[in-house]
Enzyme design. Structure first.
Site, PDB file in Angstrom:
ATOM      1  CD  GLU A 169      -2.817  -1.466   2.307  1.00  0.00           C
ATOM      2  OE1 GLU A 169      -2.945  -0.624   3.171  1.00  0.00           O
ATOM      3  OE2 GLU A 169      -3.475  -2.370   2.562  1.00  0.00           O
ATOM      4  CG  ASN A 210      -0.282  -6.813  -1.734  1.00  0.00           C
ATOM      5  OD1 ASN A 210      -0.821  -7.363  -2.626  1.00  0.00           O
ATOM      6  ND2 ASN A 210      -0.929  -6.932  -0.568  1.00  0.00           N
ATOM      7  CG  HIS A 246      -9.727  -6.206   0.273  1.00  0.00           C
ATOM      8  ND1 HIS A 246      -9.880  -7.229   0.942  1.00  0.00           N
ATOM      9  CD2 HIS A 246      -8.273  -5.884   0.427  1.00  0.00           C
ATOM     10  CE1 HIS A 246      -8.832  -7.571   1.462  1.00  0.00           C
ATOM     11  NE2 HIS A 246      -7.734  -6.752   1.307  1.00  0.00           N
ATOM     12  CD  GLU A 275      -4.501  -8.084   1.263  1.00  0.00           C
ATOM     13  OE1 GLU A 275      -4.980  -7.623   1.837  1.00  0.00           O
ATOM     14  OE2 GLU A 275      -3.075  -7.824   1.339  1.00  0.00           O
ATOM     15  CG  ASP A 277     -12.244  -9.653   1.179  1.00  0.00           C
ATOM     16  OD1 ASP A 277     -12.352  -8.633   0.476  1.00  0.00           O
ATOM     17  OD2 ASP A 277     -11.965  -9.569   2.551  1.00  0.00           O
TER      18      ASP A 277
HETATM   19  O1  9MR Z   1      -7.107  -8.778   8.038  1.00  0.00           O
HETATM   20  C1  9MR Z   1      -6.327  -8.233   8.678  1.00  0.00           C
HETATM   21  C2  9MR Z   1      -6.886  -7.676   9.808  1.00  0.00           C
HETATM   22  O2  9MR Z   1      -7.118  -8.924  10.795  1.00  0.00           O
HETATM   23  C3  9MR Z   1      -6.259  -6.489  10.658  1.00  0.00           C
HETATM   24  O3  9MR Z   1      -6.794  -6.029  11.705  1.00  0.00           O
HETATM   25  C4  9MR Z   1      -5.974  -5.292   9.842  1.00  0.00           C
HETATM   26  C5  9MR Z   1      -5.188  -4.380  10.432  1.00  0.00           C
HETATM   27  O4  9MR Z   1      -4.835  -3.382   9.524  1.00  0.00           O
HETATM   28  O5  9MR Z   1      -5.279  -5.933   8.792  1.00  0.00           O
HETATM   29  C6  9MR Z   1      -5.939  -6.872   7.741  1.00  0.00           C
HETATM   30  O6  9MR Z   1      -5.402  -7.116   6.701  1.00  0.00           O
HETATM   31  C7  9MR Z   1      -5.246  -6.061   5.587  1.00  0.00           C
HETATM   32  C8  9MR Z   1      -3.986  -6.465   5.174  1.00  0.00           C
HETATM   33  O7  9MR Z   1      -2.756  -6.892   5.952  1.00  0.00           O
HETATM   34  C9  9MR Z   1      -3.295  -5.758   3.984  1.00  0.00           C
HETATM   35  N1  9MR Z   1      -4.540  -5.122   3.162  1.00  0.00           N
HETATM   36  C10 9MR Z   1      -5.762  -4.911   3.766  1.00  0.00           C
HETATM   37  C11 9MR Z   1      -6.149  -6.083   4.660  1.00  0.00           C
HETATM   38  C12 9MR Z   1      -7.602  -5.799   5.306  1.00  0.00           C
HETATM   39  O8  9MR Z   1      -7.675  -4.814   6.162  1.00  0.00           O
END
Ligand code: 9MR
Length: 359
Positions: A169, A210, A246, A275, A277
């Protein structure tokens, strides 16, 4: 097997089937004599990897979660266990247990691993953000800390991680570099540095950028392409572009996604959906599940239409453990399996998805 779900998928999933299945394709679903029996079988047939993010607590505590994860997926990503705050909560004190558990389980079950993530602006340890904020960690020290972090973590899993999300990001929605702790204190060179340090620590791992919304946000797409070209011009070892994927059914499907993937592939990069969903505004209805199934099917179909697309990973496979309800009020049901681990129409649609054009 699962005739009800299969019938529902067949009845409701007309768009993805029409899009993904040529006339000669075998019938969908695990009950078919010719169709794949599960996602691992599908992955084998299409010669890609199909993965899931792993919740380590569930992996340890829930046998049914473990069973489905290991039956269906040939690739895994630690959802949180490899993030910096998880692996170095105190400066110099590493806690690898959870990350090790994900890798150990993967190796036991023939799953490849995506490392997630080395450089990000979120889930940083408190000692680091506090130190930068109060000036006790200056820019030179921050750069050293980042180099040590990347080197230590990549070396630990050398040879065990297929691909790393090296920088996660890095861009704002307007396509400029994100005003993160890294850009602010180290300048734009931190990105090239991170890739070079990771490459030195494991020369065989595939190194990825990513990000989210690169599926369709034009300024972000252009900004990311420009960044990749700049890195390549500096001979930075970047191998791949990860599209997080997402999606939400209320926003529509990013219809140009395959072309966007191709633009990155044309730069010589490997592509992964990292990722995936598809969330929805609750309550769940059959119509919403059908739209969700369509989106999952189209995303896999888009990946299959791009030769360089190697991996299709979902961000959790069950609605029992998904980040969505905690982040989006009133939304959820974003995964392939419900809370009881029953497959949803989206699962059956994936099984029925065929490659449209040759790779
Ligand atoms: O799924 C992850 C969640 O459990 C955490 O609380 C969160 C914290 O920022 O991160 C989520 O995963 C993220 C991923 O690492 C990067 N892309 C976005 C994902 C969803 O927020």
């Amino acid at each position: 097997m699962r005739p009800l779900i299969l019938a529902l998928a067949l009845a409701l999933a007309v768009p993805p089937l029409a899009l993904a299945a040529p006339a000669t394709a075998a019938g969908p679903g695990s009950g078919s004599a010719h169709g794949p029996r599960d996602l691992r079988d599908l992955a084998r047939k299409h010669r890609i990897s199909i993965g899931s993010a792993v919740d380590v607590a569930a992996l340890r505590a829930e046998p049914d979660y473990r069973t489905v994860l290991n039956r269906e997926f040939d690739h895994v990503t630690a959802e949180n266990a490899m993030k910096w705050e998880s692996v170095e909560p105190e400066r110099g004190v590493h806690t690898w247990d959870d990350a090790d558990e994900v890798v150990r389980n993967a190796r036991r079950h023939g799953q490849r691993v995506r490392g997630h993530t080395l450089v990000w602006h979120n889930q940083l340890p408190g000692w680091l953000t506090r130190g930068v904020a109060d000036g006790t960690i200056d820019a030179a020290e921050l750069r050293t800390i980042l180099r040590e972090h990347i080197t230590t973590q990549v070396r630990r899993y050398k040879g065990k991680i297929r691909a790393w999300d090296v920088v996660n990001e890095a861009l704002e929605e307007d396509g400029t570099l994100r005003q993160s702790i890294w850009l602010t204190h180290l300048g734009p060179g931190y990105i090239a540095d991170a890739f070079r340090w990771a490459h030195r620590a494991d020369p065989h791992a595939k190194l990825y950028l990513n990000d989210y919304n690169v599926e369709w946000n034009a300024p972000k797409i252009e900004g990311t392409l420009t960044l990749v070209k700049e890195l390549q011009a500096q001979k930075v070892p970047i191998d791949g572009m990860g599209f997080q994927g997402h999606l939400g059914i209320q926003y529509g499907y990013p219809g140009d996604w395959a072309n966007v993937m191709r633009r990155f592939a044309d730069l010589g990069l490997e592509i992964a959906i990292t990722e995936m969903d598809v969330r929805m505004v609750l309550p769940v209805t059959p119509e919403k599940l059908a739209t969700q199934a369509e989106y999952y099917g189209r995303a896999l179909s888009d990946c299959l239409s791009v030769k360089a697309c190697r991996e299709f990973t979902v961000w959790g496979f069950t609605d029992r453990h998904s980040w969505v309800p905690g982040w989006f009020d009133g939304e959820g049901a974003a995964c392939l399996f419900d809370e009881n681990l029953a497959p949803k129409p989206a699962y059956e649609t994936l099984l029925a998805t065929r490659r449209v054009s040759g790779r």
